[in-house]
Design an enzyme around this catalytic site. Structure first.
Site, PDB file in Angstrom:
ATOM      1  N   HIS A  35       0.400   1.032  -6.376  1.00 19.47           N
ATOM      2  CA  HIS A  35      -0.658   1.769  -7.088  1.00 19.47           C
ATOM      3  C   HIS A  35      -0.633   3.269  -6.801  1.00 19.47           C
ATOM      4  O   HIS A  35      -1.203   4.051  -7.546  1.00 19.47           O
ATOM      5  CB  HIS A  35      -2.040   1.144  -6.841  1.00 19.47           C
ATOM      6  CG  HIS A  35      -2.654   1.433  -5.507  1.00 19.47           C
ATOM      7  ND1 HIS A  35      -2.235   0.846  -4.344  1.00 19.47           N
ATOM      8  CD2 HIS A  35      -3.662   2.258  -5.154  1.00 19.47           C
ATOM      9  CE1 HIS A  35      -2.978   1.283  -3.343  1.00 19.47           C
ATOM     10  NE2 HIS A  35      -3.846   2.145  -3.797  1.00 19.47           N
TER      11      HIS A  35
ATOM     12  N   ASP B  49       2.447  -1.713   5.362  1.00 22.75           N
ATOM     13  CA  ASP B  49       1.277  -1.657   4.489  1.00 22.75           C
ATOM     14  C   ASP B  49       1.277  -0.399   3.617  1.00 22.75           C
ATOM     15  O   ASP B  49       0.948  -0.459   2.439  1.00 22.75           O
ATOM     16  CB  ASP B  49       0.001  -1.704   5.350  1.00 22.75           C
ATOM     17  CG  ASP B  49      -1.268  -1.836   4.529  1.00 22.75           C
ATOM     18  OD1 ASP B  49      -1.210  -2.480   3.468  1.00 22.75           O
ATOM     19  OD2 ASP B  49      -2.314  -1.296   4.939  1.00 22.75           O
TER      20      ASP B  49
ATOM     21  N   HIS C 240       4.029   3.058  -0.472  1.00 23.55           N
ATOM     22  CA  HIS C 240       3.270   4.190  -1.022  1.00 23.55           C
ATOM     23  C   HIS C 240       3.875   5.558  -0.644  1.00 23.55           C
ATOM     24  O   HIS C 240       4.082   6.410  -1.490  1.00 23.55           O
ATOM     25  CB  HIS C 240       1.819   4.156  -0.536  1.00 23.55           C
ATOM     26  CG  HIS C 240       1.088   2.888  -0.875  1.00 23.55           C
ATOM     27  ND1 HIS C 240       1.408   2.104  -1.950  1.00 23.55           N
ATOM     28  CD2 HIS C 240       0.026   2.277  -0.285  1.00 23.55           C
ATOM     29  CE1 HIS C 240       0.582   1.067  -2.001  1.00 23.55           C
ATOM     30  NE2 HIS C 240      -0.271   1.152  -0.995  1.00 23.55           N
TER      31      HIS C 240
END
Ligand code: BG6
Length: 425
Positions: free
Chosen positions: A154, A211, A216
């Site tokens: 995202h 994570d 990301h």
């Protein structure tokens, strides 16, 4: 085109926090009358309870379907229930742990729910290391063509992440200096003030590297380094990101730091936990444009403040110069350049001013989850991670994972609310 969005994991935490609000806003635009939602759950769930605040907006378009996720017959039942016509599309959104995800993909495939008008929208984690990611990609590939697979990172869909590219592609002034002749260092940070928020089981399997950093932050770095596609053609983005990632060298353990906040072990009820809640690593690229530029990625939980930023440090030609350009991904989305100016008055003094671009307060910035759902509906793949990118990002972090398994690079500890800077002291 009529779209049926089938959500596995609709009762989970991500669904409550991100998906349902995003869907509610999408439906609220009035532009997606052809969208219907089917929430899949193992146990009967009252729809009004599940939808909560979004009941009014989503009730008319949503239905629930209860099934045993391990039973092949139930997938055949799901197929009849969906009753997909040739001129319709189905999107299976999998927001479930990796083991369940593998099983669901397998059984969807066996049930024939993989025709050309079916897409898979996959939520991270995409594996836990290089080997498991390769396995997962290969496994999905047995039933679905890569063109049907949409892997969500995202961060790629955040408005300001997309703006890195617009900024680079459409501003001549900066296009000329975007390389190692002018840039000294690049820092990509994602600092969070929240802790693990009760997600003990998940976080014990993940840690900050898996994570946030592996996906990301590496993707934000790729957007910063990539060669901007000609005419800013967004469709060429996945290839451009992959090329940038291929030049980034596997991490060097001696240029990394990992730490855990005090109190974490009590929270996860594991007194020996070695899981990092903070990680920083300086990477390098062998792209001739970027050789010699340290590329530092840093992320952590329970820190002093929340800030996700890409910071570009330009080379100074004298020590008194300012040299910052910051993409503020969140919060306070914007772009900031520090500018030294003359202080008004009779004396020849200087002061540093911020030259900033901020969105006007009333601007409605779509949430990244809205963007990924809309793009999946519209078959736009540029903001999704292709298999090759996922594999390369695991290759980049693999040396850290291996060294940590061997017990190298011991954990440091910090207090909740500490600054990231204090960890480097
Ligand atoms: C998720 C991580 O992918 O990203 C979370 O699992 C993290 O641990 C979150 O908090 C951060 O996302 P955002 O959009 O709030 O910066």
């Amino acid at each position: 085109m009529k779209t049926k969005l089938i959500i596995f994991g609709i009762t989970g935490d991500l669904s409550t926090r991100k998906l349902l609000p995003a869907l509610s806003r999408i439906i609220g635009t009035g532009d997606f009358d052809d969208l219907s939602i089917i929430g899949v759950s193992r146990r009967h769930v009252e729809q009004y309870e599940l939808l909560g605040d979004h009941h009014e907006q989503l009730n008319g378009t949503t239905a629930m379907y209860t099934m045993d996720l391990a039973n092949p017959d139930d997938y055949r039942g799901l197929k009849s229930y969906i009753d997909l016509k040739e001129d319709e599309q189905a999107i299976f959104y999998l927001s479930v742990p990796p083991a369940s995800s593998a099983q669901i993909v397998e059984l969807l495939g066996q049930a024939g729910l993989n025709s050309d008008n079916v897409k898979l929208l996959l939520e991270k984690p995409f594996g836990v290391d290089l080997v498991s990611a390769q396995d997962m990609i290969e496994h999905v590939g047995r039933h679905y063509d890569e063109s049907q697979v949409y892997r969500i990172d995202h961060y790629l869909a955040k408005e300001m992440a997309q703006n890195i590219l617009s900024f680079r592609g459409r501003n001549a002034l900066f296009a000329h200096v975007w390389n190692n002749t002018a840039i000294e260092r690049i820092d990509v940070i994602a600092l969070e003030s929240i802790d693990i928020e009760g997600r003990a089981h998940f976080y014990e399997q993940a840690g900050a590297l898996r994570d946030v950093l592996q996906g990301h932050l590496i993707q934000l770095l790729a957007l910063t380094l990539l060669e901007v596609p000609e005419d800013l053609d967004w469709n060429k983005l996945p290839d451009a990101r992959l090329k940038a990632l291929q030049c980034i060298q596997p991490a060097d353990i001696t240029k990394s730091l990992r730490a855990q906040y005090n109190g974490y072990r009590d929270e996860v009820q594991n007194p020996d936990s070695q899981v990092e809640t903070f990680v920083s690593v300086a990477l390098s690229s062998n792209d001739p444009n970027w050789q010699g530029v340290p590329l530092t990625l840093t992320t952590g939980k329970a820190l002093e403040r929340k800030a996700t930023e890409v910071r570009i440090h330009f080379k100074k030609t004298n020590g008194a110069q300012s040299n910052y350009l910051i993409f503020r991904i969140q919060p306070h989305e914007g772009i900031e350049i520090d500018l030294v100016t003359k202080k008004p008055g009779y004396d020849q003094d200087f002061e540093t001013q911020e030259l900033t671009f901020n969105y006007p307060e009333e601007t409605n910035l779509p949430d990244a989850y809205e963007q990924v759902i809309v793009d999946a509906i519209r078959s736009k793949k540029s903001l999704f991670a292709e298999g090759g990118e996922v594999v390369r990002s695991w290759e980049i972090v693999a040396p850290l994972q291996e060294a940590w398994l061997r017990g190298e690079s011991p954990l440091r500890f910090y207090d909740k609310g500490d600054s990231a800077k204090s960890l480097f002291a």
